[in-house]
Motif scaffolding. Structure first.
Motif, mmCIF file in Angstrom:
data_model
loop_
_atom_site.group_PDB
_atom_site.id
_atom_site.type_symbol
_atom_site.label_atom_id
_atom_site.label_comp_id
_atom_site.label_asym_id
_atom_site.label_seq_id
_atom_site.Cartn_x
_atom_site.Cartn_y
_atom_site.Cartn_z
ATOM 1 N N GLY A 38 94.270 105.444 38.883
ATOM 2 C CA GLY A 38 93.277 106.343 38.304
ATOM 3 C C GLY A 38 93.269 106.400 36.798
ATOM 4 N N TYR A 39 94.185 105.709 36.127
ATOM 5 C CA TYR A 39 94.198 105.652 34.661
ATOM 6 C C TYR A 39 93.652 104.287 34.256
ATOM 7 C CZ TYR A 39 96.764 109.969 34.943
ATOM 8 O OH TYR A 39 97.112 111.283 35.205
ATOM 9 N N ILE A 40 92.355 104.249 34.003
ATOM 10 C CA ILE A 40 91.608 102.993 33.918
ATOM 11 C C ILE A 40 92.073 102.094 32.783
ATOM 12 C CG2 ILE A 40 89.283 102.000 33.868
ATOM 13 C CD1 ILE A 40 89.907 103.752 36.332
ATOM 14 N N SER A 41 92.617 102.681 31.720
ATOM 15 C CA SER A 41 93.090 101.869 30.590
ATOM 16 C C SER A 41 94.152 100.865 31.021
ATOM 17 C CB SER A 41 93.664 102.772 29.494
ATOM 18 O OG SER A 41 94.835 103.447 29.958
ATOM 19 N N GLN A 42 94.856 101.151 32.097
ATOM 20 C CA GLN A 42 95.962 100.298 32.518
ATOM 21 C C GLN A 42 95.495 98.956 33.070
ATOM 22 O OE1 GLN A 42 99.227 101.817 31.704
ATOM 23 N NE2 GLN A 42 97.471 102.734 30.669
ATOM 24 N N TRP A 43 94.239 98.853 33.491
ATOM 25 C CA TRP A 43 93.722 97.565 33.962
ATOM 26 C C TRP A 43 93.658 96.562 32.811
ATOM 27 C CZ3 TRP A 43 93.426 95.921 38.776
ATOM 28 C CH2 TRP A 43 93.450 96.867 39.803
ATOM 29 N N ASP A 44 93.277 97.006 31.622
ATOM 30 C CA ASP A 44 93.325 96.118 30.455
ATOM 31 C C ASP A 44 94.760 95.693 30.169
ATOM 32 O OD1 ASP A 44 90.578 96.015 29.661
ATOM 33 O OD2 ASP A 44 90.758 98.063 28.936
ATOM 34 N N GLN A 45 95.675 96.664 30.238
ATOM 35 C CA GLN A 45 97.076 96.352 29.966
ATOM 36 C C GLN A 45 97.583 95.288 30.936
ATOM 37 O OE1 GLN A 45 98.829 97.799 27.491
ATOM 38 N NE2 GLN A 45 97.378 99.371 26.864
ATOM 39 N N PHE A 46 97.195 95.394 32.200
ATOM 40 C CA PHE A 46 97.674 94.431 33.194
ATOM 41 C C PHE A 46 97.059 93.051 32.992
ATOM 42 C CE2 PHE A 46 97.273 92.273 37.293
ATOM 43 C CZ PHE A 46 98.620 92.157 37.625
ATOM 44 N N THR A 47 95.761 92.986 32.774
ATOM 45 C CA THR A 47 95.136 91.673 32.586
ATOM 46 C C THR A 47 95.658 90.991 31.330
ATOM 47 O OG1 THR A 47 93.200 92.761 31.567
ATOM 48 C CG2 THR A 47 93.039 92.185 33.903
ATOM 49 N N ALA A 48 96.055 91.776 30.327
ATOM 50 C CA ALA A 48 96.680 91.184 29.140
ATOM 51 C C ALA A 48 98.055 90.623 29.485
ATOM 52 C CB ALA A 48 96.794 92.233 28.030
ATOM 53 N N GLN A 49 98.796 91.352 30.305
ATOM 54 C CA GLN A 49 100.153 90.920 30.674
ATOM 55 C C GLN A 49 100.138 89.583 31.416
ATOM 56 O OE1 GLN A 49 102.849 93.891 32.447
ATOM 57 N NE2 GLN A 49 103.264 92.438 34.094
ATOM 58 N N ILE A 50 99.179 89.411 32.324
ATOM 59 C CA ILE A 50 99.176 88.196 33.151
ATOM 60 C C ILE A 50 98.304 87.088 32.567
ATOM 61 C CG2 ILE A 50 99.624 89.497 35.272
ATOM 62 C CD1 ILE A 50 96.589 88.952 35.955
ATOM 63 N N GLU A 51 97.713 87.302 31.382
ATOM 64 C CA GLU A 51 96.793 86.306 30.834
ATOM 65 C C GLU A 51 97.386 84.890 30.789
ATOM 66 O OE1 GLU A 51 93.986 85.629 26.908
ATOM 67 O OE2 GLU A 51 96.049 86.268 26.653
ATOM 68 N N PRO A 52 98.642 84.687 30.354
ATOM 69 C CA PRO A 52 99.154 83.308 30.319
ATOM 70 C C PRO A 52 99.147 82.627 31.686
ATOM 71 C CG PRO A 52 100.566 84.776 29.049
ATOM 72 C CD PRO A 52 99.607 85.642 29.811
ATOM 73 N N ILE A 53 99.283 83.412 32.758
ATOM 74 C CA ILE A 53 99.268 82.866 34.115
ATOM 75 C C ILE A 53 97.831 82.699 34.597
ATOM 76 C CG2 ILE A 53 100.025 83.199 36.497
ATOM 77 C CD1 ILE A 53 102.168 85.155 35.356
ATOM 78 N N ALA A 54 97.085 83.805 34.585
ATOM 79 C CA ALA A 54 95.758 83.833 35.202
ATOM 80 C C ALA A 54 94.744 82.968 34.470
ATOM 81 C CB ALA A 54 95.246 85.274 35.274
ATOM 82 N N SER A 55 94.974 82.668 33.198
ATOM 83 C CA SER A 55 94.046 81.815 32.450
ATOM 84 C C SER A 55 94.299 80.332 32.714
ATOM 85 C CB SER A 55 94.177 82.082 30.950
ATOM 86 O OG SER A 55 95.481 81.744 30.489
ATOM 87 N N THR A 56 95.392 80.028 33.418
ATOM 88 C CA THR A 56 95.806 78.634 33.621
ATOM 89 C C THR A 56 95.740 78.189 35.072
ATOM 90 O OG1 THR A 56 97.314 78.914 31.740
ATOM 91 C CG2 THR A 56 97.679 76.995 33.150
ATOM 92 N N VAL A 57 96.099 79.084 36.008
ATOM 93 C CA VAL A 57 96.022 78.765 37.441
ATOM 94 C C VAL A 57 95.273 79.893 38.146
ATOM 95 C CG1 VAL A 57 98.186 77.463 37.398
ATOM 96 C CG2 VAL A 57 98.232 79.893 38.009
ATOM 97 N N PRO A 58 94.622 79.614 39.278
ATOM 98 C CA PRO A 58 93.926 80.686 39.999
ATOM 99 C C PRO A 58 94.883 81.823 40.356
ATOM 100 C CG PRO A 58 93.283 78.548 40.857
ATOM 101 C CD PRO A 58 94.431 78.295 39.925
ATOM 102 N N TYR A 59 94.462 83.039 40.054
ATOM 103 C CA TYR A 59 95.252 84.239 40.307
ATOM 104 C C TYR A 59 94.512 85.052 41.363
ATOM 105 C CZ TYR A 59 98.537 88.013 39.055
ATOM 106 O OH TYR A 59 99.532 88.966 39.058
ATOM 107 N N MET A 60 94.956 84.915 42.621
ATOM 108 C CA MET A 60 94.266 85.519 43.749
ATOM 109 C C MET A 60 94.896 86.864 44.093
ATOM 110 S SD MET A 60 92.243 83.004 43.961
ATOM 111 C CE MET A 60 91.235 83.598 45.323
ATOM 112 N N THR A 61 94.072 87.856 44.383
ATOM 113 C CA THR A 61 94.575 89.197 44.669
ATOM 114 C C THR A 61 94.207 89.631 46.083
ATOM 115 O OG1 THR A 61 92.580 90.216 43.750
ATOM 116 C CG2 THR A 61 94.442 89.865 42.247
ATOM 117 N N ALA A 62 94.900 90.663 46.539
ATOM 118 C CA ALA A 62 94.582 91.316 47.806
ATOM 119 C C ALA A 62 94.492 92.811 47.557
ATOM 120 C CB ALA A 62 95.645 91.002 48.866
#
Length: 614
Positions: free
Chosen positions: A343-367
């Protein structure tokens, strides 16, 4: 008899302790501890806080470290500093509809916080301190506020100058995903540009070859699409705009480069930096294919802020280990409880920044997990408050999955010799449901000659787990978890089923109806006659204790942070390795070796579900 009674009492005591530890350690989002509505405006002219530099990212860097210097003439050990974005966080920015008769002075939570004495150990004596905090580009400016009174009764005594990235709207945090066909990759990113300001696109092509431009679609969501508090209230923050482009007709295994851009209507183009990825192999292609799988990672802060109650202590280690091994990883699955924004929406930016080196290079699939989806009256299978009022909207918008309907969030995806069937445990999976039909179709339609490795993924444990809270229920699973699905796993010879939700690692024998169908523990040859189940929920959130009991189907348990890596060497050899996040070393593994004929018998619809267990 007395010894037996004491043993039973001890067992249930230990079980209760384990369950309570889980409940306490995973109960609170750190930002939820701040008494937003109880904040008092109490500016002290002798207190101050100053941030440097004023302009961030002059050389394109993101994230950026900011230095704070501050002073309080009446310091306490409970003084803390909140980071606010947008920088104006006073009552004037509160929405019109508010449950209180008068808007509170603070109407939004900070994006992060830290205690004033964190790196200044003499602060309580001198009243002076300094602190370094890491900021990411989040489409707006920042200010820093010094509070006394602790988290529960905050008194605002000083506010800093404003700082801002040189281009707050810049495109950031690209995340790749498998498309709806094997030769398609999607690129999703976040920016501050609406389609009324600029046209989003991806410029891409083979490495060193001619580049082409592909347009992107744009989505967002607003406060009204949240289902409740805090997502609709103090946790709300504008998520910006989420763009997705579909890169089609890729050549198998070829390396591509790409960068995302926004063409302003004056002709100027705002670019991201350049990234690269390797296209998927052709379905059935005989080559080494490597997949990392984990759940419940969450986000953590490199600067040590937002730490409360040991929340997500392993998250950064998991992220770092995957980045270190990225050259030997082709695909990542994060199976639910993605960032615990709750419920603290700002944290989604924080998370996508954290995983950027991974998710920008290989498919990052979620459930979909309970901390993304669950909310009373929202149609979720469970009526808990775990999503903090998000009810799935941010996760379904921030990440692309090749689902027919992202609200349902179940899908299948093929990668070389793998078929992955990804279920959504937050919606009904039982026999007769729409999802049950999807699961059977996903399992039944795979060509095992081309894709011999059939993997079932879901967030909650629909198979087997020895964690304390399941043992207390007597189910060792999500209630009603495997009762309907195990016949499908058995009928279609699912090799491995993996789950998150339980924050530890556990591996079973090949099992059907609670009975091990194979006595081997590490090197399986021929037909398994059952499915191997793994709990891989140790991505980073606070660990969950095992029950003090040994189950016959459990082969390996580890109460630590980690992830698994699947390597298909060819159509006959598969290796699974469990690695700890602390050092990246392998602590458990097994291999499967078999021929096509070992699974052919049940590759057709008419095969009965007979096993050694029956």
């Amino acid at each position: 008899m007395g010894w037996m009674k004491k043993s039973k009492v001890l067992f249930f005591y230990l079980l209760l302790v384990a369950t309570l530890q889980q409940a306490v350690s995973d109960e609170h989002q750190p930002l939820s501890k701040i008494g937003i509505h109880d904040t008092v405006f109490s500016i002290d002219k002798h207190a101050y806080i100053k941030a440097t530099p004023n302009v961030l990212g002059l050389k394109g860097q993101n994230p950026v470290w900011v230095t704070l210097h501050y002073s309080n003439p009446k310091p306490t050990s409970e003084d803390w500093i909140g980071v606010f974005s947008p920088a104006n966080f006073s009552a004037s920015t509160c929405p019109g509809e508010n449950r209180m008769s008068n808007p509170p002075f603070l109407c939004s939570a900070p994006v992060k916080y830290q205690y004033a004495n964190f790196s200044s150990h003499n602060y309580k004596n001198t009243g002076k301190g300094s602190l370094k905090l890491q900021l990411i580009n989040q489409r707006s400016d920042f200010s820093f506020a010094l509070f006394t009174g602790g988290l529960t009764s905050p008194k605002l005594i000083a506010v800093s100058n404003k700082v801002s990235f040189i281009n707050p709207k810049a495109p950031v945090y690209p995340r790749l995903a498998q498309g709806k066909t094997w030769d398609e990759i999607t690129v999703t990113w976040t920016s501050g540009y609406d389609i009324s300001e600029a046209e989003p696109f991806v410029e891409w092509g083979t490495k060193g070859g001619k580049q082409k431009k592909t347009p992107a679609g744009t989505l967002t969501f607003d406060r009204n699409t949240m289902c409740g508090a805090p997502a609709r209230t103090v946790g709300w923050r504008d998520p910006g705009y989420i763009h997705t482009s579909f890169l089609k007709e890729l050549w198998p295994n070829r390396e591509y480069t790409y960068k995302v851009g926004h063409r302003l209507f004056n002709g100027t183009i705002i670019w991201s930096k350049e990234y690269k990825f390797k296209a998927s192999p052709y379905p059935g292609q005989n080559s080494a294919q490597r997949v990392v799988i984990f759940g419940d990672m969450g986000k953590a802060e490199a600067d040590g802020s937002n730490e409360y109650n040991n929340f997500q202590p392993g998250s950064l280690n998991t992220t770092k280990q995957i980045i270190r091994d990225l050259d030997d990883i082709d695909l990542v699955f994060h199976i639910g409880d993605t960032c615990y924004a709750s419920g603290y929406i700002s944290q989604w930016d924080q998370f996508t920044a954290q995983i950027e080196p991974i998710a920008s290079t290989v498919p990052y699939m979620t459930a979909s997990g309970n901390h993304e989806r669950d909310w009373p009256g929202s149609g979720s299978f469970y009526g808990s408050l775990d999503s903090g009022g998000e009810c799935g909207v941010p996760s379904q918008t921030m990440f692309f999955v090749p689902a027919e309907n992202r609200e349902k969030f179940w899908y299948s995806t093929d990668y070389g010799m793998f078929r992955f069937c990804v279920a959504n445990t937050e919606l009904d999976w039982r026999k007769g449901s729409e999802q049950y039909k999807f699961i059977e179709e996903c399992l039944a339609s795979v060509d095992r000659q081309k894709q011999p490795w059939l993997i079932f993924l879901a967030h909650r444990v629909l198979g087997y787990s020895s964690v304390g809270f399941y043992a207390k229920e007597g189910s060792f699973e999500e209630p009603m978890g495997r009762e309907d699905l195990q016949s499908l796993w058995q009928k279609y010879k699912v090799d491995i089923a993996m789950y998150g939700h339980v924050h530890n690692y556990e591996r079973t024998c090949p099992v059907y109806q609670n009975v091990c169908t194979n006595k081997e523990k590490h090197s399986y040859k021929g037909s398994l006659n059952g499915t191997i189940h793994l709990v891989v929920g140790g991505g980073g959130a606070a660990l969950a204790e095992f029950a003090p009991i040994n189950t016959t189907w459990s082969i390996f348990k580890d109460l630590d942070f980690g992830f698994v890596k699947l390597t298909a060497f060819d159509h006959s050899k598969l290796l699974l390795e469990y690695k700890k996040s602390s050092d990246g070393k392998v602590y458990d593994s097994f291999s499967i070796s078999r021929d096509y004929r070992d699974i052919l018998a049940c590759a057709v619809d008419s095969c009965p579900s007979t096993t050694l267990a029956t």
